[in-house]
Design a protein around this motif. Structure first.
Motif, PDB file in Angstrom:
ATOM      1  N   ASN A  92       0.815  -1.214   0.000  1.00 60.74           N
ATOM      2  CA  ASN A  92       0.000   0.000   0.000  1.00 60.74           C
ATOM      3  C   ASN A  92       0.847   1.263   0.000  1.00 60.74           C
ATOM      4  OD1 ASN A  92      -2.457  -1.413   0.020  1.00 60.74           O
ATOM      5  ND2 ASN A  92      -2.386  -1.646   2.239  1.00 60.74           N
ATOM      6  N   GLY A  93       2.097   1.145  -0.416  1.00 65.88           N
ATOM      7  CA  GLY A  93       2.970   2.305  -0.461  1.00 65.88           C
ATOM      8  C   GLY A  93       3.452   2.730   0.912  1.00 65.88           C
ATOM      9  N   ILE A  94       4.148   3.838   0.955  1.00 70.05           N
ATOM     10  CA  ILE A  94       4.632   4.392   2.222  1.00 70.05           C
ATOM     11  C   ILE A  94       4.580   5.907   2.127  1.00 70.05           C
ATOM     12  CG2 ILE A  94       7.028   4.211   1.414  1.00 70.05           C
ATOM     13  CD1 ILE A  94       7.837   3.906   4.381  1.00 70.05           C
ATOM     14  N   SER A  95       4.024   6.542   3.137  1.00 63.73           N
ATOM     15  CA  SER A  95       3.877   7.991   3.101  1.00 63.73           C
ATOM     16  C   SER A  95       5.214   8.673   3.348  1.00 63.73           C
ATOM     17  CB  SER A  95       2.865   8.449   4.162  1.00 63.73           C
ATOM     18  OG  SER A  95       3.435   8.348   5.460  1.00 63.73           O
ATOM     19  N   SER A  96       5.296   9.930   2.949  1.00 64.54           N
ATOM     20  CA  SER A  96       6.537  10.680   3.144  1.00 64.54           C
ATOM     21  C   SER A  96       6.822  10.895   4.623  1.00 64.54           C
ATOM     22  CB  SER A  96       6.457  12.025   2.422  1.00 64.54           C
ATOM     23  OG  SER A  96       5.358  12.778   2.884  1.00 64.54           O
ATOM     24  N   TYR A  97       5.792  10.994   5.448  1.00 63.47           N
ATOM     25  CA  TYR A  97       5.992  11.153   6.895  1.00 63.47           C
ATOM     26  C   TYR A  97       6.623   9.895   7.484  1.00 63.47           C
ATOM     27  CZ  TYR A  97       3.210  15.424   6.934  1.00 63.47           C
ATOM     28  OH  TYR A  97       2.767  16.703   6.716  1.00 63.47           O
ATOM     29  N   GLU A  98       6.112   8.743   7.068  1.00 62.68           N
ATOM     30  CA  GLU A  98       6.646   7.484   7.587  1.00 62.68           C
ATOM     31  C   GLU A  98       8.073   7.274   7.102  1.00 62.68           C
ATOM     32  OE1 GLU A  98       6.330   4.155   9.998  1.00 62.68           O
ATOM     33  OE2 GLU A  98       4.880   5.777   9.703  1.00 62.68           O
ATOM     34  N   LEU A  99       8.336   7.554   5.827  1.00 64.04           N
ATOM     35  CA  LEU A  99       9.682   7.380   5.296  1.00 64.04           C
ATOM     36  C   LEU A  99      10.664   8.331   5.968  1.00 64.04           C
ATOM     37  CD1 LEU A  99      11.394   5.858   3.188  1.00 64.04           C
ATOM     38  CD2 LEU A  99      10.956   7.754   1.617  1.00 64.04           C
ATOM     39  N   ALA A 100      10.213   9.547   6.249  1.00 64.69           N
ATOM     40  CA  ALA A 100      11.081  10.512   6.924  1.00 64.69           C
ATOM     41  C   ALA A 100      11.499  10.001   8.300  1.00 64.69           C
ATOM     42  CB  ALA A 100      10.370  11.851   7.050  1.00 64.69           C
ATOM     43  N   LYS A 101      10.568   9.379   9.018  1.00 58.94           N
ATOM     44  CA  LYS A 101      10.896   8.816  10.335  1.00 58.94           C
ATOM     45  C   LYS A 101      11.869   7.654  10.212  1.00 58.94           C
ATOM     46  CE  LYS A 101       6.970   7.811  12.180  1.00 58.94           C
ATOM     47  NZ  LYS A 101       6.037   7.301  13.231  1.00 58.94           N
ATOM     48  N   VAL A 102      11.647   6.806   9.216  1.00 56.18           N
ATOM     49  CA  VAL A 102      12.495   5.626   9.039  1.00 56.18           C
ATOM     50  C   VAL A 102      13.931   6.017   8.691  1.00 56.18           C
ATOM     51  CG1 VAL A 102      12.907   3.610   7.567  1.00 56.18           C
ATOM     52  CG2 VAL A 102      10.604   4.086   8.417  1.00 56.18           C
ATOM     53  N   LEU A 103      14.076   7.011   7.806  1.00 54.57           N
ATOM     54  CA  LEU A 103      15.404   7.386   7.318  1.00 54.57           C
ATOM     55  C   LEU A 103      16.059   8.487   8.134  1.00 54.57           C
ATOM     56  CD1 LEU A 103      14.819   7.390   3.434  1.00 54.57           C
ATOM     57  CD2 LEU A 103      15.611   5.519   4.899  1.00 54.57           C
ATOM     58  N   GLY A 104      15.289   9.165   8.981  1.00 52.61           N
ATOM     59  CA  GLY A 104      15.861  10.257   9.768  1.00 52.61           C
ATOM     60  C   GLY A 104      16.134  11.492   8.933  1.00 52.61           C
ATOM     61  N   ILE A 105      15.240  11.790   7.992  1.00 59.76           N
ATOM     62  CA  ILE A 105      15.384  12.984   7.159  1.00 59.76           C
ATOM     63  C   ILE A 105      14.127  13.828   7.281  1.00 59.76           C
ATOM     64  CG2 ILE A 105      16.924  11.836   5.522  1.00 59.76           C
ATOM     65  CD1 ILE A 105      14.572  11.455   3.655  1.00 59.76           C
ATOM     66  N   ARG A 106      14.146  15.000   6.673  1.00 61.17           N
ATOM     67  CA  ARG A 106      12.983  15.880   6.709  1.00 61.17           C
ATOM     68  C   ARG A 106      11.867  15.323   5.829  1.00 61.17           C
ATOM     69  NH1 ARG A 106      14.936  21.587   4.923  1.00 61.17           N
ATOM     70  NH2 ARG A 106      12.736  22.050   5.294  1.00 61.17           N
ATOM     71  N   GLN A 107      10.618  15.663   6.194  1.00 62.19           N
ATOM     72  CA  GLN A 107       9.469  15.143   5.452  1.00 62.19           C
ATOM     73  C   GLN A 107       9.442  15.627   4.014  1.00 62.19           C
ATOM     74  OE1 GLN A 107       6.502  17.102   4.553  1.00 62.19           O
ATOM     75  NE2 GLN A 107       5.596  15.338   3.506  1.00 62.19           N
ATOM     76  N   ASN A 108       9.799  16.889   3.783  1.00 54.90           N
ATOM     77  CA  ASN A 108       9.761  17.370   2.400  1.00 54.90           C
ATOM     78  C   ASN A 108      10.829  16.699   1.544  1.00 54.90           C
ATOM     79  OD1 ASN A 108      11.792  18.698   3.774  1.00 54.90           O
ATOM     80  ND2 ASN A 108      11.526  20.644   2.694  1.00 54.90           N
ATOM     81  N   SER A 109      11.948  16.320   2.154  1.00 50.18           N
ATOM     82  CA  SER A 109      12.975  15.576   1.416  1.00 50.18           C
ATOM     83  C   SER A 109      12.468  14.180   1.059  1.00 50.18           C
ATOM     84  CB  SER A 109      14.258  15.461   2.235  1.00 50.18           C
ATOM     85  OG  SER A 109      14.813  16.733   2.500  1.00 50.18           O
ATOM     86  N   ALA A 110      11.767  13.549   2.013  1.00 51.21           N
ATOM     87  CA  ALA A 110      11.204  12.217   1.759  1.00 51.21           C
ATOM     88  C   ALA A 110      10.139  12.281   0.669  1.00 51.21           C
ATOM     89  CB  ALA A 110      10.621  11.647   3.047  1.00 51.21           C
ATOM     90  N   TRP A 111       9.339  13.340   0.673  1.00 53.91           N
ATOM     91  CA  TRP A 111       8.294  13.528  -0.348  1.00 53.91           C
ATOM     92  C   TRP A 111       8.921  13.640  -1.737  1.00 53.91           C
ATOM     93  CZ3 TRP A 111       7.046  17.738  -3.595  1.00 53.91           C
ATOM     94  CH2 TRP A 111       5.779  17.711  -4.166  1.00 53.91           C
ATOM     95  N   PHE A 112      10.007  14.399  -1.837  1.00 55.49           N
ATOM     96  CA  PHE A 112      10.708  14.557  -3.109  1.00 55.49           C
ATOM     97  C   PHE A 112      11.345  13.240  -3.538  1.00 55.49           C
ATOM     98  CE2 PHE A 112      14.271  17.086  -5.414  1.00 55.49           C
ATOM     99  CZ  PHE A 112      13.651  16.863  -6.635  1.00 55.49           C
ATOM    100  N   MET A 113      11.936  12.517  -2.589  1.00 50.19           N
ATOM    101  CA  MET A 113      12.539  11.213  -2.887  1.00 50.19           C
ATOM    102  C   MET A 113      11.512  10.256  -3.487  1.00 50.19           C
ATOM    103  SD  MET A 113      15.020  10.203   0.310  1.00 50.19           S
ATOM    104  CE  MET A 113      15.560   8.663  -0.415  1.00 50.19           C
ATOM    105  N   LEU A 114      10.351  10.179  -2.852  1.00 49.72           N
ATOM    106  CA  LEU A 114       9.332   9.232  -3.294  1.00 49.72           C
ATOM    107  C   LEU A 114       8.878   9.523  -4.718  1.00 49.72           C
ATOM    108  CD1 LEU A 114       7.202   8.888  -0.037  1.00 49.72           C
ATOM    109  CD2 LEU A 114       8.626   7.131  -1.099  1.00 49.72           C
ATOM    110  N   HIS A 115       8.719  10.795  -5.041  1.00 56.21           N
ATOM    111  CA  HIS A 115       8.288  11.129  -6.399  1.00 56.21           C
ATOM    112  C   HIS A 115       9.382  10.813  -7.422  1.00 56.21           C
ATOM    113  CE1 HIS A 115       4.268  12.687  -6.179  1.00 56.21           C
ATOM    114  NE2 HIS A 115       4.574  13.405  -5.119  1.00 56.21           N
ATOM    115  N   ARG A 116      10.626  10.973  -7.035  1.00 59.61           N
ATOM    116  CA  ARG A 116      11.709  10.631  -7.952  1.00 59.61           C
ATOM    117  C   ARG A 116      11.777   9.114  -8.160  1.00 59.61           C
ATOM    118  NH1 ARG A 116      16.409  14.555  -5.456  1.00 59.61           N
ATOM    119  NH2 ARG A 116      17.572  14.260  -7.369  1.00 59.61           N
TER     120      ARG A 116
END
Length: 337
Positions: A92-116
C-alpha cells in the motif's frame, strides 16, 4: 553481489558505504562497464578516495548518481536504497511522513525522494497489449477524488473559480487496461471519457484484432470498427457473461484506491499519474504462480531503471510548466510540507 532477501538484511547490508556504492555501480553498469553519463564514452579514471570518475573525453567528473533520479541529491546511497526497497515492496505504499521517520530525514525531502522513485517506476513498454497471442484485454476507467460537499468553500473557489461543479467533473479520470494473458496493467490520467479519448488510448496500447472487454459506456461504442473483437458487459444487469467481464482491472482499481485513501490520503491530479505508476509497478511485478518474484527481485528491477531519468523539484511542483496544468480538478491537497 548477493542481494539481501528481507528489509532487515537490506538495511544491514546497505548501511556500509562501500557496499552500497558497489551495489549501485553493479545495478547501474552491469559487468562493470562504466560509461560517462554525459558523453557515453568509457575513457575515464576512477578516483577511489572520492568514489567518482573523471572522463577524459568531456573533461568532467561524474558519480554513480549522475544521470539518474538521484542526481544532485545530498542524501546517501544507503538511504536511497532503503527507500526504493520499501516503495517497491510495501503493498500500500509508504507515506513521506513514515519514510522521513524511518530514514531520519525531513518530510519534504522524503516527499521529493518518493516522487523521484516513482519516476523510475514508470514503464516505457515498446509493445502493445494483446501481441503474440496475448489478450483478451480488459479496459475500464475510474474516477478519483473527493466529494464537493466535503470541500471547504475557499478550496472550491480556488479550484473551480466559482464555476458550477458537480458529478464527475470534480474528479480526475484514470484509464486502465490489463492483458489477462501477461497480467500486465497500464494506466493513464485522461482529461475526459469522450469516444475519441478512450478509443485513441486503446488504439495506442492494444494490438488490433485482440478481444477487448469493456462495460457499456458510450465512449466504447463502435470499437469493433477499429478492428478489435469488442464485447461489453452491462453492469446494471450482470457482472460476468462467460469470459466477458472487467473484474481484473477493477481489482487493480481497488488496490490503487486502497493506497490513495489509506496511505496517501490526498493527492493532487497533476501527481496522480505517478501514484498510478507506482501501483502498476508493484502489480506488474508481483509474485504469481508462474513467476516467483521476490522482494529482492523487485528492488533489483527498480534499481536497474534509475538511469536515464531525471525529475527536478521545479518539474515536480509545476513551476516550469503552464499554470493551466495546475487547474485540473482533483482530490485535495498533496501531502503538506
Amino acid at each position: 553481489m548477493e542481494a539481501p532477501e528481507t528489509l532487515q538484511k537490506a538495511i544491514a547490508y546497505f548501511s556500509d558505504p562501500q557496499r552500497s556504492f558497489d551495489a549501485a555501480v553493479d545495478f547501474r553498469w552491469p559487468g562493470g562497464n562504466v560509461t560517462c553519463p554525459r558523453c557515453g564514452q568509457a575513457k575515464h579514471s576512477f578516483i577511489k578516495t572520492r568514489r567518482l570518475w573523471f572522463c577524459y573525453v568531456c573533461k568532467k567528473q561524474f558519480t554513480v548518481k549522475v544521470g539518474t533520479i538521484m542526481e544532485d541529491s545530498p542524501i546517501g546511497l544507503d538511504k536511497w536504497m532503503i527507500a526504493m526497497w520499501m516503495l517497491a515492496n510495501c503493498k500500500n505504499g509508504i507515506s513521506s511522513y513514515e519514510l522521513a521517520k524511518v530514514l531520519g530525514i525531513r518530510q519534504n525531502s522524503a516527499w521529493f525522494m518518493l516522487h523521484r522513485i516513482r519516476e523510475a517506476m514508470k514503464g516505457n513498454p515498446d509493445f502493445k497489449l494483446g501481441e503474440d497471442e496475448g489478450g483478451p484485454v480488459e479496459v475500464d476507467e475510474t474516477f478519483v477524488g473527493g466529494k464537493i460537499k466535503n470541500m471547504h468553500r475557499k478550496h472550491i473557489r480556488e479550484k473551480y473559480h466559482g464555476q458550477a461543479t458537480g458529478g464527475a467533473n470534480t474528479k480526475t479520470i484514470v484509464m486502465g487496461m490489463i492483458d489477462r494473458n501477461s497480467r500486465q496493467v497500464r494506466t493513464k490520467v485522461i482529461p475526459n471519457v469522450k469516444r475519441d479519448t478512450l478509443q485513441g488510448e486503446i488504439l495506442a496500447n492494444v494490438s488490433k484484432r485482440t478481444p477487448v472487454y469493456t462495460d457499456n459506456a458510450i465512449g466504447y461504442y463502435e470499437l469493433a470498427k477499429q478492428e478489435f473483437v469488442h464485447e461489453t458487459v452491462n453492469h446494471l444487469q450482470e457482472y460476468v457473461r462467460g469470459q466477458v467481464h472487467t473484474n481484473s482491472i477493477e481489482n487493480f482499481w481497488s488496490l490503487l484506491k486502497r493506497t490513495l485513501n489509506g496511505t496517501y490520503v490526498a493527492v493532487e491530479p497533476f501527481h496522480l499519474d505517478r501514484y498510478a505508476d507506482e501501483q502498476a509497478f508493484r502489480f506488474n511485478n508481483r509474485a504469481t504462480k508462474d513467476n516467483k518474484l521476490t522482494d529482492s527481485d523487485r528492488f533489483a528491477l527498480l534499481m536497474s531503471q534509475v538511469g536515464g531519468k531525471r525529475l527536478t523539484y521545479s518539474e515536480l511542483t509545476g513551476k516550469d510548466t503552464d499554470s493551466l496544468h495546475r487547474e485540473t480538478a482533483g482530490t485535495g491537497q498533496e501531502e503538506p510540507f
